[in-house]
Design a protein around this motif. Structure first.
Motif, PDB file in Angstrom:
ATOM      1  N   GLN A  63       1.015  -1.226   0.052  1.00 56.10           N
ATOM      2  CA  GLN A  63      -0.018  -0.141  -0.186  1.00 56.10           C
ATOM      3  C   GLN A  63       0.878   1.269   0.105  1.00 56.10           C
ATOM      4  O   GLN A  63       0.624   2.211  -0.865  1.00 56.10           O
ATOM      5  N   GLN A  75       0.521   3.566  -3.458  1.00 52.80           N
ATOM      6  CA  GLN A  75      -0.212   4.760  -3.176  1.00 52.80           C
ATOM      7  C   GLN A  75       0.924   5.897  -3.414  1.00 52.80           C
ATOM      8  O   GLN A  75       0.543   7.236  -3.990  1.00 52.80           O
ATOM      9  N   GLN A 110      -0.026  10.324   0.491  1.00 52.35           N
ATOM     10  CA  GLN A 110      -0.121  11.639  -0.337  1.00 52.35           C
ATOM     11  C   GLN A 110       0.894  12.557   0.025  1.00 52.35           C
ATOM     12  O   GLN A 110       1.391  13.312  -0.902  1.00 52.35           O
ATOM     13  N   LEU A 135      -7.640  -0.447  -3.975  1.00 51.32           N
ATOM     14  CA  LEU A 135      -7.917  -0.229  -2.534  1.00 51.32           C
ATOM     15  C   LEU A 135      -9.238  -0.995  -2.081  1.00 51.32           C
ATOM     16  O   LEU A 135      -9.046  -1.479  -1.040  1.00 51.32           O
ATOM     17  N   THR A 168      -1.445   5.424   6.665  1.00 47.12           N
ATOM     18  CA  THR A 168      -0.479   5.239   5.435  1.00 47.12           C
ATOM     19  C   THR A 168      -0.969   5.981   4.318  1.00 47.12           C
ATOM     20  O   THR A 168      -0.244   6.499   3.536  1.00 47.12           O
ATOM     21  N   MET A 169      -2.310   5.861   4.190  1.00 54.86           N
ATOM     22  CA  MET A 169      -2.796   6.501   2.998  1.00 54.86           C
ATOM     23  C   MET A 169      -2.474   8.132   2.969  1.00 54.86           C
ATOM     24  O   MET A 169      -2.212   8.708   1.683  1.00 54.86           O
ATOM     25  N   SER A 170      -2.732   8.584   4.087  1.00 54.72           N
ATOM     26  CA  SER A 170      -2.408  10.154   4.293  1.00 54.72           C
ATOM     27  C   SER A 170      -0.715  10.283   3.861  1.00 54.72           C
ATOM     28  O   SER A 170      -0.389  11.401   3.175  1.00 54.72           O
ATOM     29  N   PHE A 217      -3.540   1.856   8.248  1.00 51.85           N
ATOM     30  CA  PHE A 217      -3.702   1.791   6.644  1.00 51.85           C
ATOM     31  C   PHE A 217      -4.142   3.082   6.373  1.00 51.85           C
ATOM     32  O   PHE A 217      -4.025   3.818   5.298  1.00 51.85           O
ATOM     33  N   ASN A 218      -5.090   3.898   7.205  1.00 49.35           N
ATOM     34  CA  ASN A 218      -5.736   5.112   6.914  1.00 49.35           C
ATOM     35  C   ASN A 218      -4.569   6.128   7.079  1.00 49.35           C
ATOM     36  O   ASN A 218      -4.731   7.141   6.282  1.00 49.35           O
TER      37      ASN A 218
END
Length: 277
Positions: free
Chosen positions: A28, A32, A157, A126, A152-154, A149-150
């Motif tokens: 991820q 991402q 970015q 996703l 890591t998503m930010s 995971f949330n």
């Protein structure tokens, strides 16, 4: 969504010691980050090629439109497919698609079409990843895993747009940046191939298609609002780059054009948000 609380740090380090979770999490982070870095580099390239804020907005539109049209349905279809296969195939396809940007030169139409395909493929990653998390952690660790995971998503970015994208743009000559990003996706595909998922029986009936109901339409309307806002941000970025160039040249940048380009989008986005609440 919730991020891991300070008292959950022990659990976080514990789930990171699980090989399957680690493969999924690193996959991820890398994919991402590569996604956001690719968008950054494309924005820079299109701005350099055309000098047009409309072209930049078109590029952003081509990436966000599939999420508006397919975002709800993608999860429904992913439920019917093997998750590991979806994770691998989406990364292989994105590696191939990003590699094609090398030979597209300055053809804006082809760049937009290929970017549209890039976004379509990305819609399936996703949901497959989210559905795989419960299969690689214990039930008691699921909240912490989702929180990680949330975060890591930010972080991806931030890494893609602020660090990796600009660094690759400056350090790699010509279109070599796309080769580096395509290689990153290839590495992700190989890493996710190491996953061991105990997948439940796949759904084959048509019941899940009822997920595209009023709630789905409501979500689509919210994404249209985000689409308008994101297109506005593209206009802001393009005009900001223009203002920096003008300031460096010693000329004054007309702020009225910035207001004309962005204010309608901001107002529309605000109205859409109020209607949806």
């Amino acid at each position: 969504s919730q991020a891991p609380a300070p008292g959950s740090l022990g659990k976080t380090s514990g789930i990171l010691r699980k090989p399957d979770f680690l493969y999924l999490w690193i996959g991820q982070l890398l994919s991402q980050t590569a996604l956001n870095a690719t968008i950054y580099i494309l924005l820079v390239r299109v701005e350099e090629w055309t000098g047009s804020s409309a072209a930049v907005s078109l590029l952003i539109l081509s990436f966000i439109l599939p999420s508006v049209v397919m975002g709800v349905a993608a999860g429904v279809f992913v439920d019917r497919w093997p998750k590991k296969r979806v994770l691998i195939v989406t990364n292989v396809l994105r590696a191939l698609i990003v590699a094609t940007f090398v030979v597209l030169a300055q053809n804006l139409l082809l760049v937009v079409v290929v970017n549209l395909a890039y976004s379509v493929v990305s819609q399936f990653f996703l949901p497959a990843e989210a559905a795989s998390i419960p299969q690689v952690v214990d039930r008691d660790d699921l909240l912490v895993a989702n929180g990680l995971f949330n975060i890591t998503m930010s972080a991806a970015q931030l890494l893609g747009f602020v660090f990796v994208g600009p660094l690759i743009t400056k350090s790699l000559p010509g279109e070599a940046a796309f080769i580096a990003l395509a290689s990153t996706y290839a590495v992700c595909a190989l890493m996710l191939g190491l996953l061991h998922l105990d997948e439940p029986a796949l759904k084959t009936d048509g019941d899940d298609l009822t997920a595209l109901d009023d709630a789905g339409i409501h979500l689509i309307s919210r994404r249209i609002s985000n689409l308008i806002g994101s297109s506005t941000l593209g206009s802001v970025q393009s005009n900001t780059q223009g203002s920096q160039a003008d300031w460096q040249a010693g000329t004054q940048y007309p702020l009225s054009s910035w207001n004309t380009a962005t204010t309608p989008g901001l107002v529309f986005n605000s109205l859409m948000t109020k209607v949806q609440l």
